[in-house]
Scaffold this motif. Structure first.
Motif, mmCIF file in Angstrom:
data_model
loop_
_atom_site.group_PDB
_atom_site.id
_atom_site.type_symbol
_atom_site.label_atom_id
_atom_site.label_comp_id
_atom_site.label_asym_id
_atom_site.label_seq_id
_atom_site.Cartn_x
_atom_site.Cartn_y
_atom_site.Cartn_z
ATOM 1 N N SER A 1 51.623 53.044 47.321
ATOM 2 C CA SER A 1 50.871 52.115 48.167
ATOM 3 C C SER A 1 49.812 51.368 47.372
ATOM 4 O O SER A 1 49.620 50.161 47.548
ATOM 5 N N VAL A 2 49.113 52.062 46.489
ATOM 6 C CA VAL A 2 48.090 51.420 45.666
ATOM 7 C C VAL A 2 48.739 50.421 44.714
ATOM 8 O O VAL A 2 48.225 49.318 44.507
ATOM 9 N N ASP A 3 49.869 50.785 44.133
ATOM 10 C CA ASP A 3 50.584 49.850 43.263
ATOM 11 C C ASP A 3 51.029 48.612 44.035
ATOM 12 O O ASP A 3 50.908 47.485 43.543
ATOM 13 N N ALA A 4 51.534 48.817 45.248
ATOM 14 C CA ALA A 4 51.957 47.676 46.074
ATOM 15 C C ALA A 4 50.769 46.803 46.437
ATOM 16 O O ALA A 4 50.863 45.566 46.429
ATOM 17 N N LEU A 5 49.630 47.419 46.733
ATOM 18 C CA LEU A 5 48.430 46.661 47.059
ATOM 19 C C LEU A 5 47.993 45.825 45.858
ATOM 20 O O LEU A 5 47.615 44.660 46.010
ATOM 21 N N VAL B 1 47.573 41.847 45.997
ATOM 22 C CA VAL B 1 46.239 41.253 45.955
ATOM 23 C C VAL B 1 45.943 40.533 44.637
ATOM 24 O O VAL B 1 45.314 39.484 44.627
ATOM 25 N N LEU B 2 46.397 41.088 43.523
ATOM 26 C CA LEU B 2 46.012 40.547 42.219
ATOM 27 C C LEU B 2 46.898 39.390 41.783
ATOM 28 O O LEU B 2 48.117 39.421 42.000
ATOM 29 N N PRO B 3 46.304 38.405 41.121
ATOM 30 C CA PRO B 3 47.131 37.358 40.511
ATOM 31 C C PRO B 3 47.997 37.966 39.410
ATOM 32 O O PRO B 3 47.627 38.976 38.793
ATOM 33 N N GLU B 4 49.118 37.363 39.145
ATOM 34 C CA GLU B 4 50.079 37.932 38.190
ATOM 35 C C GLU B 4 49.461 38.156 36.813
ATOM 36 O O GLU B 4 49.749 39.153 36.157
ATOM 37 N N ARG B 5 48.580 37.273 36.377
ATOM 38 C CA ARG B 5 47.997 37.398 35.029
ATOM 39 C C ARG B 5 47.081 38.616 34.902
ATOM 40 O O ARG B 5 46.791 39.061 33.795
ATOM 41 N N GLU B 6 46.597 39.172 36.021
ATOM 42 C CA GLU B 6 45.689 40.323 35.988
ATOM 43 C C GLU B 6 46.398 41.650 36.214
ATOM 44 O O GLU B 6 45.794 42.708 36.053
ATOM 45 N N ARG B 7 47.650 41.614 36.573
ATOM 46 C CA ARG B 7 48.349 42.853 36.945
ATOM 47 C C ARG B 7 48.536 43.816 35.784
ATOM 48 O O ARG B 7 48.447 45.025 35.959
ATOM 49 N N GLY B 8 48.798 43.303 34.603
ATOM 50 C CA GLY B 8 48.996 44.181 33.444
ATOM 51 C C GLY B 8 47.745 44.978 33.113
ATOM 52 O O GLY B 8 47.800 46.191 32.890
ATOM 53 N N VAL B 9 46.611 44.297 33.088
ATOM 54 C CA VAL B 9 45.340 44.971 32.802
ATOM 55 C C VAL B 9 45.031 45.985 33.905
ATOM 56 O O VAL B 9 44.646 47.121 33.630
ATOM 57 N N ALA B 10 45.221 45.574 35.160
ATOM 58 C CA ALA B 10 44.958 46.484 36.282
ATOM 59 C C ALA B 10 45.871 47.703 36.219
ATOM 60 O O ALA B 10 45.421 48.828 36.453
ATOM 61 N N ASN B 11 47.142 47.488 35.875
ATOM 62 C CA ASN B 11 48.079 48.602 35.775
ATOM 63 C C ASN B 11 47.636 49.561 34.676
ATOM 64 O O ASN B 11 47.664 50.783 34.854
ATOM 65 N N GLY B 12 47.209 49.034 33.543
ATOM 66 C CA GLY B 12 46.719 49.885 32.464
ATOM 67 C C GLY B 12 45.482 50.673 32.869
ATOM 68 O O GLY B 12 45.358 51.855 32.566
ATOM 69 N N GLU C 1 53.387 32.243 48.958
ATOM 70 C CA GLU C 1 52.556 33.436 48.984
ATOM 71 C C GLU C 1 52.968 34.416 50.067
ATOM 72 O O GLU C 1 52.488 35.544 50.083
ATOM 73 N N GLN C 2 53.784 33.988 51.015
ATOM 74 C CA GLN C 2 54.160 34.861 52.124
ATOM 75 C C GLN C 2 54.896 36.088 51.593
ATOM 76 O O GLN C 2 55.914 35.963 50.926
ATOM 77 N N PRO C 3 54.374 37.272 51.858
ATOM 78 C CA PRO C 3 55.069 38.474 51.404
ATOM 79 C C PRO C 3 56.341 38.699 52.221
ATOM 80 O O PRO C 3 56.401 38.360 53.394
#
Length: 180
Positions: free
Chosen positions: A42-46, A50-61, A130-132
């Motif tokens: 659920s946190v990964d899906a959130l 929520v995050l822009p694609e360019r920030e996902r790698g850093v957030a995942n790390g 943007e519609q999920p």
């Protein structure tokens, strides 16, 4: 998921002899881990939502590294508590920690314009891109999963994730035996 982890831990306290009933202890651990896995997904899906694609790698790390730090700190704190205060106290401490962690998402907004309570949520206009994609039923969800895992790369990634978690966490099963 967080709430159900707390409920499962609280139910463990109601058992008369938890350490003497390995089957009940095993079921409780399975349930807690199932809810923890649901929370993780659920946190990964959130984060993806929520995050822009360019920030996902850093957030995942950061999330992955934080899970290791949390496991270490939790192991030290709860391990020390288990040795010095016993199982009941340690489970109560863990329930308190879970409640504190659960309070964080209840007190923050995911996106600007979102209300704290869903029924008061203001409508947010999204562009079509943007519609999920939200499945309307379990059948549609399973169909989407089948489509996603019909690719060889998705199957291999899933297998790699499972095997890496097994190898990383196998020490949790064998470590106590070596410490005795």
């Amino acid at each position: 998921a967080q709430f159900m982890m707390g409920v499962t831990l609280a139910a463990m306290l109601l058992l008369p002899d938890l350490t003497g009933n390995l089957r009940a202890l095993g079921v409780a651990i399975l349930l807690v881990n199932t809810f923890a896995a649901l929370q993780d997904v659920s946190v990964d899906a959130l984060a993806i939502d929520v995050l822009p694609e360019r920030e996902r790698g850093v957030a995942n790390g950061l999330m992955f590294g934080s899970s290791y730090v949390g496991s270490f700190v939790g192991g030290v704190v709860l391990g020390r508590s288990l040795i010095t205060r016993g199982l009941t106290f340690t489970v109560l401490v863990e329930i308190g920690i879970l409640a504190a962690i659960a309070a964080i998402p209840l007190l923050i907004r995911e996106r600007p314009g979102d209300a704290l309570a869903p029924r008061w949520r203001r409508q947010r206009l999204l562009h079509a891109a943007e519609q999920p994609v939200r499945p309307a039923s379990i059948r549609q969800l399973l169909s989407m999963l089948k489509t996603a895992f019909s690719r060889r790369s998705a199957l291999l990634a899933g297998l790699l994730a499972i095997l890496s978690l097994v190898t990383i966490n196998a020490h949790l099963v064998f470590w106590p035996a070596y410490l005795q």
